[in-house]
Write an enzyme that holds these catalytic residues in place. Structure first.
Site, PDB file in Angstrom:
ATOM      1  N   CYS A   2      35.242  29.915  41.219  1.00  0.00           N
ATOM      2  CA  CYS A   2      35.116  29.858  42.609  1.00  0.00           C
ATOM      3  C   CYS A   2      33.545  29.792  42.899  1.00  0.00           C
ATOM      4  CB  CYS A   2      35.624  31.340  43.196  1.00  0.00           C
ATOM      5  SG  CYS A   2      37.334  31.609  42.896  1.00  0.00           S
ATOM      6  N   ARG A  27      33.053  24.314  40.802  1.00  0.00           N
ATOM      7  CA  ARG A  27      33.404  25.755  40.400  1.00  0.00           C
ATOM      8  C   ARG A  27      34.965  25.916  41.049  1.00  0.00           C
ATOM      9  NH1 ARG A  27      29.158  29.078  38.852  1.00  0.00           N
ATOM     10  NH2 ARG A  27      30.709  30.715  38.901  1.00  0.00           N
ATOM     11  N   TRP A  73      39.148  28.619  43.190  1.00  0.00           N
ATOM     12  CA  TRP A  73      39.968  28.102  42.130  1.00  0.00           C
ATOM     13  C   TRP A  73      40.868  29.384  41.835  1.00  0.00           C
ATOM     14  CZ3 TRP A  73      41.165  29.749  37.164  1.00  0.00           C
ATOM     15  CH2 TRP A  73      41.999  28.745  36.315  1.00  0.00           C
TER      16      TRP A  73
END
Ligand code: AGP
Length: 612
Positions: A2, A27, A73
């Protein structure tokens, strides 16, 4: 993983946050969201990429001098709108973005449920923001104190930014095992997961340390403290302005651009380290520690994915040139056994991003055990760079495509120079041999440019094989890791199942897979293994496999047993893996494009894997 971006100051934060999130999408990119403070607290979040969020928000009022953003993510909870960050506390008063994993979230969630809390998402992050609110409301705490106390009960990793709508002049940030950078300007502060998106606005940054929290105010002042509430005097670092060109130029993707940048990127890695007049390799990180390198018991290389593959080539190079025993370890496995690390060992951590959680954890273990640690990273100022005794940078500029290409060729180039340098210091290489290889390093950028001319041929090969379900990649010696890397590139961006094997291992099992539908990529540029590779190809052809051979220009290879033959420019055998990897990158790219895949942002992946 993230990415986090935030702004507090006098300007409108939203455009700054969106611009930063786009630079942090490496990311994670399964959902994105923003929170904006403009009297009231507005929150927008959406499954999908940052530009989808932008489209979703474009009719809304976005002005406000405090903004937080997040690109996700997924760890806990599927990618959807509800699981996207920011997360809001039950009363709606507190909003938070989080990068990391709250390992004891289940216990905290049960506790909060008994206190009447309910949850809108499946994430561990929402549990943390609710827990902060529970502290705040139960003990009537200021938000900074509520965050500090809540974090004292947390197991896991985090970088968080917390906004309290009842305190609209400040934000709280904290970090443990995930990066958070603060960018300082006269009357504003930027917050981000790395320094790049900040460096457009200011070069004065603080890399927040583990266990630190900070309250940042909208007049540009701040107060940093640790989890014991002790004041912290931070170190202010000056970073370079990231004037990287984020434009695609004439390319359709960053991956293709980065593949074609390799003559320049390898040059940028090699040329500052080669004294052409003296014919010498200059690596201050080794030159300044000659005794350590010449007396090393062994070298342990740790890395993940592509960086691990580069490490395997490094093993071959260092053992054959410098006569030091080398072990190459998956960083993710390393600390979960009892690795034997002695004080005269050197641990080399390889990482493009410098943020990979597994590699960082392996490096920290090596530091604890007293080894000399040496980072080979691309991102300046990254966590792995800052936790090593010495660091050599790849110098290839930002790599944006999730599939690593230009970082890999630079990693192998750097490892080649390291192997030669240690060999020179130890006297394990004959002077004439050393003097003959060093100039060939400087020839590599030109040879890479020639190798890129195989692009049309690799498109042709891809057109023959993009609909296949499986592929095999074979190599021997330093080309075995090239085979592994070719297979990884193909599977991560085209979703074709691919395996890399040492060519001679094929007969011990994988040969059972070979039939007319199996393309086999044979990397045979190392002439010392040529006759054996020809025998392996005969074995594949006898079973109707489709063979694509990569050989060195001028090498004789029987055409009748190949379906495609790709010639790689002649170079020293130890340098050939760098060239041989390039047509494999091109093949993966073309196969993925023909299958309609997003080569820059493949499904389920992220560029920087900052969770274990
Ligand atoms: C490379 O194509 C991959 N996306 C991945 O394997 C990557 O190399 C790995 O995650 C390690 O990353 P790092 O080099 O940034 O540590």
């Amino acid at each position: 993983m993230c990415g986090i971006m935030g702004y507090i100051g006098r300007k409108d934060g939203y455009p700054i946050v969106i611009d930063g999130l786009k630079k942090l999408e490496y990311r994670g990119y399964d959902s994105a969201g923003v929170a904006i403070m403009n009297g009231t607290l507005s929150l927008y979040k959406k499954q999908g990429k940052v530009n989808q969020l932008e489209q979703y928000v474009h009719t809304q009022k976005t002005n406000g001098n405090i903004a937080l953003g997040h690109t996700r993510w997924a760890t806990h909870g599927i990618p959807n709108d509800a699981n996207a960050h920011p997360h809001r506390s039950q009363s709606g008063r507190i909003v938070m973005v989080h990068n990391g994993i709250i390992e004891n979230y289940a216990a905290l969630k049960s506790f909060l449920t008994t206190k009447g809390y309910s949850f809108q998402s499946d994430t561990d992050s929402e549990v943390l923001v609710q827990y902060i609110e529970w502290y705040q409301s139960t003990y009537q705490l200021k938000i900074g104190e509520a965050v500090r106390r809540a974090l004292g009960d947390i197991e896991g990793s985090y970088a968080i930014v917390v906004l309290d709508s009842m305190n609209p002049e400040s934000v709280i940030v904290a970090k443990q095992d995930n990066p958070l950078v603060l960018g300082l300007n006269e009357d504003e502060i930027y917050i981000a997961s790395d320094a790049n998106p900040i460096s457009t606005y200011t070069q004065e940054v603080i890399f927040l340390q583990d266990g630190e929290c900070a309250e940042l105010f909208d007049d540009g002042t701040y107060h940093i403290y640790d989890l014991e509430n002790e004041n912290v005097i931070p170190e202010i670092t000056t970073v370079k302005c990231c004037d990287e060109n984020y434009s695609l130029e004439e390319y359709d993707s960053y991956m293709l651009k980065e593949i074609f940048q390799q003559p320049q990127s390898v040059e940028a890695c090699i040329s500052p380290r080669v004294d052409v007049l003296q014919n010498e390799i200059l690596i201050p990180e080794i030159d300044n520690h000659k005794r350590i390198f010449s007396q090393a018991g062994k070298i342990i290389i740790v890395g993940c994915g592509t960086s691990w593959h580069a490490g395997l080539i490094g093993e071959y190079l260092i053992e054959s040139l410098a006569d030091i025993s080398v072990e190459v370890e998956y960083a993710s496995e390393f600390r979960y056994r009892s690795p034997i690390i002695r004080e005269n060992d050197i641990v080399i951590a390889i990482s493009q991003s410098g943020e990979t959680a597994d590699t960082l954890a392996a490096l920290k273990l090596a530091n604890e055990k007293g080894a000399f640690t040496y980072a080979l990273v691309n991102t300046e100022g990254s966590t792995i760079a800052r936790h090593s005794d010495v660091v050599s940078y790849l110098n290839v500029g930002v790599e944006i495509g999730v599939a690593s290409t230009k970082a890999f060729t630079a990693q192998v180039s750097l490892l080649t120079m390291i192997a030669l340098k240690i060999a020179r210091i130890k006297g394990t290489i004959k002077y004439n041999e050393y003097k003959s290889i060093v100039p060939q390093l400087s020839d590599l950028p030109g040879l890479i440019a020639q190798t890129l001319k195989s692009n049309d041929l690799m498109l042709e090969v891809a057109m023959s094989h993009f609909e296949k379900d499986h592929a095999l990649f074979l190599g021997r010696g330093p080309n075995f890791p090239v085979a592994l890397e070719g297979a990884l590139k193909l599977k991560e961006i085209s979703y074709i199942h691919a395996e890399g094997y040492p060519a001679a291992e094929m007969k011990h099992g994988p040969i059972a897979l070979i039939d007319e539908n199996m393309p086999v990529f044979v990397i045979a540029t190392n002439s010392s293994a040529l006759s054996k590779m020809i025998s392996n190809v005969q074995e594949i052809k006898s079973r109707k496999g489709q063979v694509i051979v990569f050989k060195e220009e001028g090498q004789e290879f029987p055409e009748e047993i190949t379906d495609h033959m790709v010639s790689i420019p002649k170079t020293h055998e130890l340098l050939s893996p760098i060239l041989a990897s390039i047509p494999l990158q091109l093949f993966a790219y073309h196969a993925a494009k023909l299958r309609g895949c997003n080569v820059d942002q493949p499904r389920n992946l992220a560029k920087s894997v900052t969770v274990e």
